[in-house]
Write an enzyme that holds these catalytic residues in place. Structure first.
Site, mmCIF file in Angstrom:
data_model
loop_
_atom_site.group_PDB
_atom_site.id
_atom_site.type_symbol
_atom_site.label_atom_id
_atom_site.label_comp_id
_atom_site.label_asym_id
_atom_site.label_seq_id
_atom_site.Cartn_x
_atom_site.Cartn_y
_atom_site.Cartn_z
ATOM 1 N N PRO A 1 0.826 -1.222 0.000
ATOM 2 C CA PRO A 1 0.000 0.000 0.000
ATOM 3 C C PRO A 1 0.855 1.265 0.000
ATOM 4 O O PRO A 1 0.364 2.345 -0.329
ATOM 5 C CB PRO A 1 -0.825 -0.115 1.278
ATOM 6 N N GLU B 1 1.839 -8.071 8.033
ATOM 7 C CA GLU B 1 2.125 -6.630 7.991
ATOM 8 C C GLU B 1 3.037 -6.295 6.832
ATOM 9 O O GLU B 1 3.418 -5.139 6.640
ATOM 10 C CB GLU B 1 2.754 -6.172 9.318
ATOM 11 N N ARG C 1 -2.743 -8.040 -21.112
ATOM 12 C CA ARG C 1 -3.585 -7.658 -22.257
ATOM 13 C C ARG C 1 -2.860 -6.731 -23.217
ATOM 14 O O ARG C 1 -3.309 -6.505 -24.340
ATOM 15 C CB ARG C 1 -4.886 -6.998 -21.782
ATOM 16 N N ASP D 1 -7.135 2.888 -25.177
ATOM 17 C CA ASP D 1 -7.298 2.694 -23.731
ATOM 18 C C ASP D 1 -7.385 4.032 -23.009
ATOM 19 O O ASP D 1 -6.641 4.965 -23.318
ATOM 20 C CB ASP D 1 -6.065 1.971 -23.148
#
Ligand code: JD8
Length: 293
Positions: A120, A147, A189, A204
């Site tokens: 994160p 963690e 992709r 895109d």
């Protein structure tokens, strides 16, 4: 491209057996190998975690286990650590199934993977980064849990490999596996031949090009009327210019509504008179180029 994934939950990656990525693997465009981290934990409980130095909640993943696992995978240019768990979790690499192609041939001798560690606290995963990673011959994803992974692991390999700590978004997951599924699809992709019609990656969202920084507009298919809801007439007109104009207008409206920070970052030089007139109608001001973010 060769793609290795190390995790204590290899079963998370069964989805890489199906759809686009599954077909890319069958065709030999992508060589996905999933490894069980605990295979490099040698105690009877196959322990991969321990208490955090400095105290605090939860557990941290042990550096020794990760060191052995990563060494084994990056050392295995020859392909004998073929991912010892079934499917994408089946372990059989393109090699085993004889699908060796220039793309999946074991990376150049001496070639090392780019190590991607979801966290994160990582740099944002974007379409631009997906395009950059799609150029790499070999990616190694390290999935943390608890963690996180002892930080010395990334420090250790930064000396030998290109290491990227990457976040897929500002929300907290329980581990890196889901993030790797997201990145594997976004990158996979983009590989040549994976998407039926290459045109679709050109348009895109978020990718450099005419619709850069614009989100997709609404889409429609048959029937022309459904439960009294009509398809916008311009889409039935066959007038390609009007259709393209309408689609851009809808993309601008939706970007201003849902992603004002993207709309504010639109490049004024890439906006035509019609774009600017619409943004005025939406009383939306695009940041002037010379005004820093
Ligand atoms: C890897 C362990 C859980 C994170 C204590 C909850 C990415 N965008 C993202 N959100 N969360 C992750 C992510 C979460 C992870 C791991 C990625 C490994 N956790 C930890 C720190 C707080 N728990 C992610 N990419």
């Amino acid at each position: 491209m060769r793609l290795d994934i190390i995790s204590i939950f290899p079963e998370y990656f069964a989805p890489l057996d199906v759809s686009l990525i599954g077909k890319a693997r069958e065709r030999g465009t992508l060589d996905v190998r999933v490894h069980q981290l605990r295979d490099w934990a040698h105690d009877v409980h196959r322990t991969v975690d321990d208490t955090p130095y400095g105290g605090g909640p939860g557990m941290v993943m042990k550096p020794e286990v990760w060191g052995e696992a990563i060494d084994a995978v990056i050392g295995d240019v020859g392909g004998d650590v073929g991912g010892d768990v079934g499917g994408a979790v089946g372990g059989a690499s393109a090699e085993d199934e004889g699908h060796v192609t220039p793309q999946t041939a074991a990376p150049r001798a001496g070639g090392l993977p780019r190590l991607i560690v979801p966290t994160p606290s990582g740099r944002p995963f974007t379409q631009e980064l997906a395009q950059e990673l799609a150029q790499e011959p070999w990616l190694l994803f390290a999935c943390g849990r608890y963690e996180g992974i002892d930080s010395r692991v990334m420090e250790e390999y930064s000396g030998r490999l290109r290491v990227d700590e990457v976040s897929i978004g500002d929300y907290v997951l329980a581990g890196g596996e889901v993030a790797v599924l997201v990145m594997a699809e976004a990158i996979g992709r983009l590989l040549p031949g994976v998407l039926g019609n290459a045109q679709s990656v050109v348009d895109d969202s978020f990718a450099p090009g005419s619709m850069e920084n614009l989100v997709e507009g609404p889409v429609y298919t048959k029937p022309p009327v459904w439960r009294g809801h009509e398809v916008p007439a311009v889409l039935l007109s066959g007038h390609h210019g009007n259709v393209a104009r309408w689609r851009r207008d809808e993309a601008i409206r939706r970007t201003v509504r849902n992603r004002p920070e993207l709309a504010a970052a639109l490049d004024p030089e890439k906006l035509d008179k019609h774009d600017r007139k619409l943004l005025d109608e939406l009383s939306f001001r695009v940041r002037r180029k010379d005004v820093a973010n």
